[in-house]
Design a protein around this motif. Structure first.
Motif, PDB file in Angstrom:
ATOM      1  N   SER A  38      -3.721  -1.268   7.753  1.00  0.00           N
ATOM      2  CA  SER A  38      -4.219  -1.589   6.408  1.00  0.00           C
ATOM      3  C   SER A  38      -4.967  -0.399   5.824  1.00  0.00           C
ATOM      4  CB  SER A  38      -5.145  -2.798   6.420  1.00  0.00           C
ATOM      5  OG  SER A  38      -4.779  -3.691   7.407  1.00  0.00           O
ATOM      6  N   ALA A  39      -5.741   0.288   6.675  1.00  0.00           N
ATOM      7  CA  ALA A  39      -6.469   1.468   6.190  1.00  0.00           C
ATOM      8  C   ALA A  39      -5.476   2.541   5.750  1.00  0.00           C
ATOM      9  CB  ALA A  39      -7.391   2.008   7.271  1.00  0.00           C
ATOM     10  N   ARG A  42      -4.049   1.516   2.364  1.00  0.00           N
ATOM     11  CA  ARG A  42      -5.050   1.710   1.305  1.00  0.00           C
ATOM     12  C   ARG A  42      -5.245   3.203   1.050  1.00  0.00           C
ATOM     13  NH1 ARG A  42      -7.997  -2.315   4.245  1.00  0.00           N
ATOM     14  NH2 ARG A  42      -9.232  -0.643   5.135  1.00  0.00           N
ATOM     15  N   TYR A 184      -7.551  -2.341  -4.766  1.00  0.00           N
ATOM     16  CA  TYR A 184      -6.768  -2.521  -3.545  1.00  0.00           C
ATOM     17  C   TYR A 184      -6.007  -3.847  -3.582  1.00  0.00           C
ATOM     18  CZ  TYR A 184      -9.041   1.345  -1.019  1.00  0.00           C
ATOM     19  OH  TYR A 184      -9.467   2.561  -0.575  1.00  0.00           O
ATOM     20  N   ASP A 186      -5.111  -5.559  -1.057  1.00  0.00           N
ATOM     21  CA  ASP A 186      -5.571  -6.516  -0.043  1.00  0.00           C
ATOM     22  C   ASP A 186      -6.975  -7.041  -0.329  1.00  0.00           C
ATOM     23  OD1 ASP A 186      -7.199  -4.405   0.594  1.00  0.00           O
ATOM     24  OD2 ASP A 186      -6.429  -4.101   2.614  1.00  0.00           O
ATOM     25  N   THR A 188      -9.793  -5.522  -0.574  1.00  0.00           N
ATOM     26  CA  THR A 188     -10.932  -4.737  -0.079  1.00  0.00           C
ATOM     27  C   THR A 188     -11.676  -4.129  -1.265  1.00  0.00           C
ATOM     28  OG1 THR A 188      -9.647  -4.182   1.867  1.00  0.00           O
ATOM     29  CG2 THR A 188     -11.567  -2.821   1.451  1.00  0.00           C
ATOM     30  N   LYS A 189     -13.007  -4.119  -1.181  1.00  0.00           N
ATOM     31  CA  LYS A 189     -13.801  -3.577  -2.272  1.00  0.00           C
ATOM     32  C   LYS A 189     -13.706  -2.047  -2.256  1.00  0.00           C
ATOM     33  CE  LYS A 189     -18.102  -4.535  -4.558  1.00  0.00           C
ATOM     34  NZ  LYS A 189     -19.338  -3.820  -4.266  1.00  0.00           N
ATOM     35  N   ALA A 190     -13.348  -1.463  -3.390  1.00  0.00           N
ATOM     36  CA  ALA A 190     -13.118  -0.015  -3.434  1.00  0.00           C
ATOM     37  C   ALA A 190     -14.417   0.745  -3.722  1.00  0.00           C
ATOM     38  CB  ALA A 190     -12.053   0.320  -4.467  1.00  0.00           C
ATOM     39  N   GLN A 194     -15.591   3.443   1.141  1.00  0.00           N
ATOM     40  CA  GLN A 194     -14.353   2.812   1.621  1.00  0.00           C
ATOM     41  C   GLN A 194     -13.133   3.681   1.288  1.00  0.00           C
ATOM     42  OE1 GLN A 194     -14.201  -0.341   3.236  1.00  0.00           O
ATOM     43  NE2 GLN A 194     -12.132   0.348   3.669  1.00  0.00           N
ATOM     44  N   ASP A 198     -10.612   5.487   3.877  1.00  0.00           N
ATOM     45  CA  ASP A 198      -9.193   5.130   3.893  1.00  0.00           C
ATOM     46  C   ASP A 198      -8.317   6.367   3.667  1.00  0.00           C
ATOM     47  OD1 ASP A 198      -9.845   2.497   4.335  1.00  0.00           O
ATOM     48  OD2 ASP A 198      -9.667   1.893   2.235  1.00  0.00           O
TER      49      ASP A 198
END
Ligand code: HEC
Length: 244
Positions: A38-39, A42, A184, A186, A188-190, A194, A198
């Motif tokens: 996932s990383a 992203r 993102y 998924d 995830t808070k950008a 983060q 990523d």
């Protein structure tokens, strides 16, 4: 006089020398570590939406991105969103066509001169190998992305910014990340942190796309050697057992 010279040399050395970037905890650094899929996805999104306007990634083809967990179909769609220069055709002209999975990710500039002209004379380095090419690799790239600070009082030229971890501190790249810059898929808070983590993970993969296979092979080789040592030992004991 000598002392003064030494002092001068020392201060200029200090200016060139950036502090060592703090060590981060990267999953892929561990001996049996892998990349968080996932990383990686992203991180590719950050590269594509932000960094790719200035930095090329010339050793990575769309097909390589399968390793991120993209399907063949997704890669086909992704590649087709790019225009690739091809040719010459039968009349000797270069032409553009939609990308194919076997194409390499196209560079944002036609050549280094154009890249410099667009960036106040500074060249945005290709990012395919940046993690391997810089001392402290991933820690350095992450530190640069999060190291933009208020300028203490360094003389900066127009287009330069103060960065705590760039050698000399004057970097010709505006802070590329800001809170919420990408959205993102998924959820995830950008945050800056983060996105920096990523994209650094993605670039670490890009500079060594085969590292996971290599680690797995290394593990198998070790296992094989261990078994062989055991076998040899048992054989030796048997062979010598009759001899007192
Ligand atoms: C607007 C153009 C632009 C964007 C967008 C941009 N960069 Fe840069 N970047 C540059 C330039 C120009 C340099 C060279 C700076 C210098 O040499 O002073 C640079 C330098 C760097 C360096 C330091 C390289 C070195 O030589 O040690 C890193 C790391 C880096 N960029 C990462 C990124 C990442 C990651 C992104 C996306 C999140 C990004 N950049 C987005 C223009 C850009």
């Amino acid at each position: 006089m000598k002392l003064l010279l030494i002092c001068l040399a020392f201060t200029s050395l200090m200016a060139e020398h950036a502090p060592t970037p703090p060590k981060q905890d990267w999953s892929f650094k561990k001996p049996n570590g892998t990349f968080d899929r996932s990383a990686l996805q992203r991180g590719f999104q950050v590269y594509k939406q932000v960094c790719s306007t200035c930095h090329s990634l010339k050793y990575i083809s769309f097909r390589h991105l399968k390793a991120l967990g993209l399907t063949e179909a997704e890669i086909k769609v992704l590649a087709s969103q790019y225009q690739i220069k091809d040719g010459p055709n039968d009349s000797g002209d270069m032409f553009e066509r939609p990308g194919r999975p076997s194409d390499y990710i196209p560079s944002p500039y036609a050549n280094d001169k154009q890249a410099r002209a667009a960036n106040n004379g500074a060249l945005p380095p290709d990012q395919s190998l940046i993690i391997k090419a810089r001392e402290h690799g991933a820690d350095y790239v992450y530190a640069i992305l999060t190291g933009f600070k208020e300028n203490p009082n360094l003389k900066l030229n127009p287009g330069q910014y103060y960065n705590e971890y760039f050698p000399g501190h004057a970097i010709s790249m505006a802070p590329p990340l800001s809170e919420g810059l990408v959205i993102y898929n998924d959820g995830t808070k950008a945050t800056i942190d983060q996105m920096a983590r990523d994209v650094t993970t993605f670039l670490a993969w890009a500079s060594e796309p085969e590292i996971e296979q290599r680690k797995r092979l290394g593990f198998k080789v070790l296992l094989y050697l261990l078994v062989m040592v055991g076998l040899f030992y048992a054989t030796m004991r048997r062979i010598w057992s009759g001899i007192k």
